[in-house]
Scaffold this active site. Structure first.
Site, PDB file in Angstrom:
ATOM      1  N   ALA A  63      15.629 -21.500   2.007  1.00 46.67           N
ATOM      2  CA  ALA A  63      15.844 -20.339   2.884  1.00 46.67           C
ATOM      3  C   ALA A  63      17.330 -19.974   2.875  1.00 46.67           C
ATOM      4  O   ALA A  63      17.846 -19.535   1.858  1.00 46.67           O
ATOM      5  CB  ALA A  63      15.327 -20.609   4.282  1.00 46.67           C
ATOM      6  N   ASP A  89       3.840 -25.839  -2.337  1.00 44.58           N
ATOM      7  CA  ASP A  89       5.105 -25.142  -2.083  1.00 44.58           C
ATOM      8  C   ASP A  89       6.295 -26.067  -2.333  1.00 44.58           C
ATOM      9  O   ASP A  89       7.297 -25.666  -2.930  1.00 44.58           O
ATOM     10  CB  ASP A  89       5.124 -24.617  -0.648  1.00 44.58           C
ATOM     11  CG  ASP A  89       6.334 -23.738  -0.379  1.00 44.58           C
ATOM     12  OD1 ASP A  89       6.441 -22.665  -0.992  1.00 44.58           O
ATOM     13  OD2 ASP A  89       7.193 -24.146   0.433  1.00 44.58           O
ATOM     14  N   LYS A 124       9.323 -17.689  -5.299  1.00 45.59           N
ATOM     15  CA  LYS A 124       9.432 -18.869  -6.158  1.00 45.59           C
ATOM     16  C   LYS A 124       8.633 -18.747  -7.451  1.00 45.59           C
ATOM     17  O   LYS A 124       8.785 -19.589  -8.348  1.00 45.59           O
ATOM     18  CB  LYS A 124       8.957 -20.107  -5.385  1.00 45.59           C
ATOM     19  CG  LYS A 124       9.855 -20.501  -4.233  1.00 45.59           C
ATOM     20  CD  LYS A 124       9.328 -21.707  -3.488  1.00 45.59           C
ATOM     21  CE  LYS A 124       8.305 -21.331  -2.450  1.00 45.59           C
ATOM     22  NZ  LYS A 124       8.877 -20.574  -1.314  1.00 45.59           N
ATOM     23  N   LYS A 161       9.471 -25.927  -5.276  1.00 43.68           N
ATOM     24  CA  LYS A 161      10.902 -26.106  -5.022  1.00 43.68           C
ATOM     25  C   LYS A 161      11.468 -27.239  -5.865  1.00 43.68           C
ATOM     26  O   LYS A 161      12.592 -27.145  -6.381  1.00 43.68           O
ATOM     27  CB  LYS A 161      11.131 -26.371  -3.530  1.00 43.68           C
ATOM     28  CG  LYS A 161      10.756 -25.175  -2.651  1.00 43.68           C
ATOM     29  CD  LYS A 161      10.896 -25.473  -1.169  1.00 43.68           C
ATOM     30  CE  LYS A 161      10.519 -24.250  -0.326  1.00 43.68           C
ATOM     31  NZ  LYS A 161      10.642 -24.474   1.114  1.00 43.68           N
ATOM     32  N   GLY A 168       3.497 -21.028  14.911  1.00 46.08           N
ATOM     33  CA  GLY A 168       3.866 -20.156  13.792  1.00 46.08           C
ATOM     34  C   GLY A 168       4.619 -20.845  12.681  1.00 46.08           C
ATOM     35  O   GLY A 168       5.187 -20.182  11.808  1.00 46.08           O
ATOM     36  N   LYS A 197       0.799  -1.230   0.000  1.00 43.58           N
ATOM     37  CA  LYS A 197       0.000   0.000   0.000  1.00 43.58           C
ATOM     38  C   LYS A 197       0.831   1.279   0.000  1.00 43.58           C
ATOM     39  O   LYS A 197       0.426   2.293  -0.559  1.00 43.58           O
ATOM     40  CB  LYS A 197      -0.940   0.009   1.210  1.00 43.58           C
ATOM     41  CG  LYS A 197      -1.976  -1.110   1.166  1.00 43.58           C
ATOM     42  CD  LYS A 197      -2.884  -1.066   2.386  1.00 43.58           C
ATOM     43  CE  LYS A 197      -3.919  -2.186   2.332  1.00 43.58           C
ATOM     44  NZ  LYS A 197      -4.783  -2.199   3.535  1.00 43.58           N
ATOM     45  N   GLY A 213      11.876 -19.831   8.482  1.00 44.25           N
ATOM     46  CA  GLY A 213      12.091 -18.833   9.526  1.00 44.25           C
ATOM     47  C   GLY A 213      12.644 -17.557   8.927  1.00 44.25           C
ATOM     48  O   GLY A 213      13.437 -17.585   7.983  1.00 44.25           O
TER      49      GLY A 213
END
Length: 686
Positions: free
Chosen positions: A475, A542, A443, A546, A528, A370, A663
């Site tokens: 990562a 996902d 990705k 990869k 989380g 935004k 992470g």
């Protein structure tokens, strides 16, 4: 001392004066015999003619007085106190990162003064140069600053040998000029044409700032102050009236609104690459050069350009010579969890990188979905969040890219896409074509249509613009880099097998000892580890992305639709209206998952959700597999990833990469590592 009694000067026709050193020294000896003293305070700016008529030393006469006094006293040095800390590498009002020069040769100081550096009048240097007396420029308001020393090059070399490596000392500009160009085929080989031109210019009292003539003698161009160009053009058209009529001279052309940019440095013109670097910096800043002049004295290279380009050109060339070659203008797209973590890592490490590795990373823009924050000099990463709240503007991707790439002052531009947005990824092709480096954990580009992936890779190779995406697969783990290293050294990939999802790694590492599948998923969501909707992880999409990236990097021509994926979301729940509804209904399918886990446990095995690139059979897959409890994949804990490369060299003992695969900290670290890899490609010391 009243210097009217001692300092004798002869007025010249050019509204200047020349010191009469012989008469002045005789008068000094007489004055000193009557006024012996260790400290003498003398009046500046004033003197006398040989007829003892009081006069002045004209512009900057006080500095001139000091230099003359230093010369006749054979002083150890002359210090001129001003209101600046010394001579800058460029006008600090125009170039914010201009630096104080520790030393300058007399010739360099003279050139910079002539071309507009507001420090010394050129004539100030002439009295001291014959005796080799250094001039020190210091700030009366900041006595802690050591200032700039102006002296012979041999003294500079002895004081600081590194100085001679910096062949370009400074840049300066003169504005409000016009370029006059006299050209015609009748000029070539005709003696006296240049003499006629400049005699005419002298007649109208115009000051010629710069002259440029090609060896063909087809044209002569020169720069004069804009206020004098009308008179110059009129007198030239009058003198060459018959030659213009006959066509021997084709035109007397005037280009108004010009500026001169001068690069000054001892012996720089004899150093290979200096002029090339200068002109390349101007070209990259999209600045057109109207004329060029370089004296054989090798102290300056002068270019004429349009006045509106003057400041931009000054900043561009100064940046190229004074900033690190690995100075990067960076734009961060997506300051979410990963993007903001990256910004914090950049904040913590930027000073160390600049000091130890000469890598200068400047974040010129931060753009969210935004709002965006732009800054011409680089955003303060200590308080970027507060500044964005205060000064943020509506997000506009085109304006954002133009700002980051369009400053023309910093030699390299890199855009870091920290989003998972396919719309942002669709711009990579255009950015690479413009010479913008791209780094991303997104990705979407590499797992989208094969034709787009192949085009990006081809464009990267053709344009020497870099496109790095290590963080797309593991990562911060070196998976893409390891794969590239194997292939580039001639190894052949047979199979790549791995646990690529930190979420699914956590779930199946904890789905044991009577645990219920739905509870493990709920724990992972609470901790989380999952996406807001765990179905995004359990669907396997996902992992499939990869796998397709690694398959394509291995040379397989596969589409994402070619990868069969075992979807762990029970079919009736794939169309559930909400995440909450999915989590409420998932326990109904616990028995099905428990049976798979119990069957594996009975066989001495564990369940692991893996992605596989089968290079031998040219295919890939994503599925739930069983592994013996002594297998490396069974030894994982937490949310670790593990990837096994089976190759011609590592056929019997696969090469294994293992570590945290999810992470914000490790993902941002992987992106940061790609940024530093780009810096090394651009010339940073290893």
């Amino acid at each position: 001392m009243d210097t009217r009694e001692v300092l004798i000067v002869n007025p010249t026709h050019a509204d200047q004066v020349d010191p009469d050193y012989l008469e002045t020294e005789q008068r000094l000896n007489k004055w000193y015999s009557l006024n012996p003293s260790k400290v003498i305070i003398a009046t500046g700016f004033i003197a006398s003619t040989p007829q003892n008529i009081p006069t002045t030393l004209k512009r900057d006469g006080s500095d001139f007085s000091a230099a003359i006094m230093g010369a006749i006293f054979r002083a150890r040095q002359v210090t001129i106190w001003t209101d600046v800390d010394g001579v800058y590498s460029a006008d600090p009002r125009k170039v914010s990162d201009a630096v104080i020069l520790k030393t300058l040769s007399y010739q360099e100081a003279w050139e910079m003064s002539y071309f507009g550096a507001n420090v010394l009048h050129p004539r100030t240097i002439s009295p001291v140069i014959r005796y080799g007396i250094p001039i020190i420029i210091r700030n009366i308001f900041n006595t802690s600053a050591s200032g700039t020393k102006i002296c012979h090059p041999s003294i500079i070399e002895n004081e600081d040998k590194k100085i001679l490596k910096d062949y370009v000392k400074g840049f300066t500009t003169i504005d409000n000029l016009a370029l006059v160009n006299v050209e015609g085929t009748g000029m070539a080989g005709v003696p006296g044409t240049a003499s006629t031109i400049f005699s005419a210019v002298k007649e109208v009292g115009a000051n010629v700032i710069m002259i440029s003539q090609a060896s063909s003698e087809h044209s002569v161009c020169f720069a004069v102050p804009e206020k004098e160009v009308k008179a110059v053009a009129e007198v030239l058209e009058s003198i060459f009236d018959s030659a213009l009529f006959a066509g021997r001279i084709s035109q007397v052309a005037v280009i108004s609104n010009c500026s001169i940019l001068a690069a000054v440095g001892q012996k720089m013109a004899s150093t290979p690459g200096v002029s090339a670097t200068l002109f390349n910096a101007l070209a990259q800043a999209n600045i057109n050069i109207l004329a060029i002049a370089q004296g054989c004295s090798e102290y300056n290279v002068t270019v004429v350009l349009k006045r509106e380009d003057s400041i931009k050109a000054l900043r561009a060339v100064h940046s190229r010579f004074y900033n690190s070659q690995t100075t990067m203008a960076m734009g961060i797209i997506g300051p979410g969890l990963i993007g903001s973590t990256l910004l914090d890592q950049l904040r913590d490490q930027a000073a160390t990188l600049k000091e130890e590795s000469n890598i200068d990373l400047r974040v010129m823009g931060i753009m969210g979905s935004k709002s965006m924050l732009l800054d011409d000099l680089g955003i303060d990463l200590v308080k970027w969040r507060e500044i964005r709240e205060e000064k943020g503007e509506v997000a506009d991707l085109e304006k954002f890219v133009q700002h980051v790439h369009g400053n023309h002052v910093i030699p390299n531009t890199v855009l870091v896409d920290c989003t998972a947005d396919s719309v942002i990824a669709s711009h990579y092709d255009d950015w690479l074509r413009k010479g913008i480096h791209v780094i991303t954990p997104n990705k979407k580009a590499n797992s989208g249509p094969l034709s787009e992936y192949l085009r990006l890779r081809a464009l990267q190779r053709q344009s020497y613009t870099h496109y790095f995406y290590e963080a797309t697969v593991g990562a911060g783990l070196p998976i893409i880099g390891t794969l590239r290293g194997l292939l580039e050294t001639g190894d052949k990939i047979l199979q790549i097998e791995g646990i690529f999802s930190g979420t699914l790694s956590y779930i199946f590492n904890n789905f044991k000892d009577g645990q219920v599948f739905s509870e493990v998923v709920a724990e992972a969501k609470e901790a989380g580890y999952t996406e807001p909707d765990p179905r995004d992880d359990l669907s396997g999409t996902d992992v499939a992305r990869k796998v397709i990236i690694l398959a394509r990097e291995s040379g397989l021509k596969l589409e994402l639709s070619d990868i069969p994926v075992e979807n762990l979301v029970p079919e009736p729940l794939r169309v559930s209206a909400s995440t909450q509804e999915f989590m409420q209904k998932l326990p109904k399918f616990d028995q099905e998952f428990s049976k798979k886990q119990e069957d594996a446990d009975t066989a001495g095995e564990v369940l692991r959700y893996v992605g596989v690139v089968d290079a031998t059979n040219q295919k890939g897959m994503v599925e739930l597999r069983r592994y013996k409890k002594d297998h490396p994949f069974a030894q994982l804990s937490g949310s670790d990833n593990i990837i096994a490369f089976t190759t011609r060299r590592y056929r019997y003992q696969p090469l294994i990469v293992r570590g945290p695969g999810a992470g914000a900290q490790v993902t941002a670290g992987g992106i940061f590592s790609d940024i530093l890899r780009l810096a090394s490609y651009l010339g940073a010391p290893s």
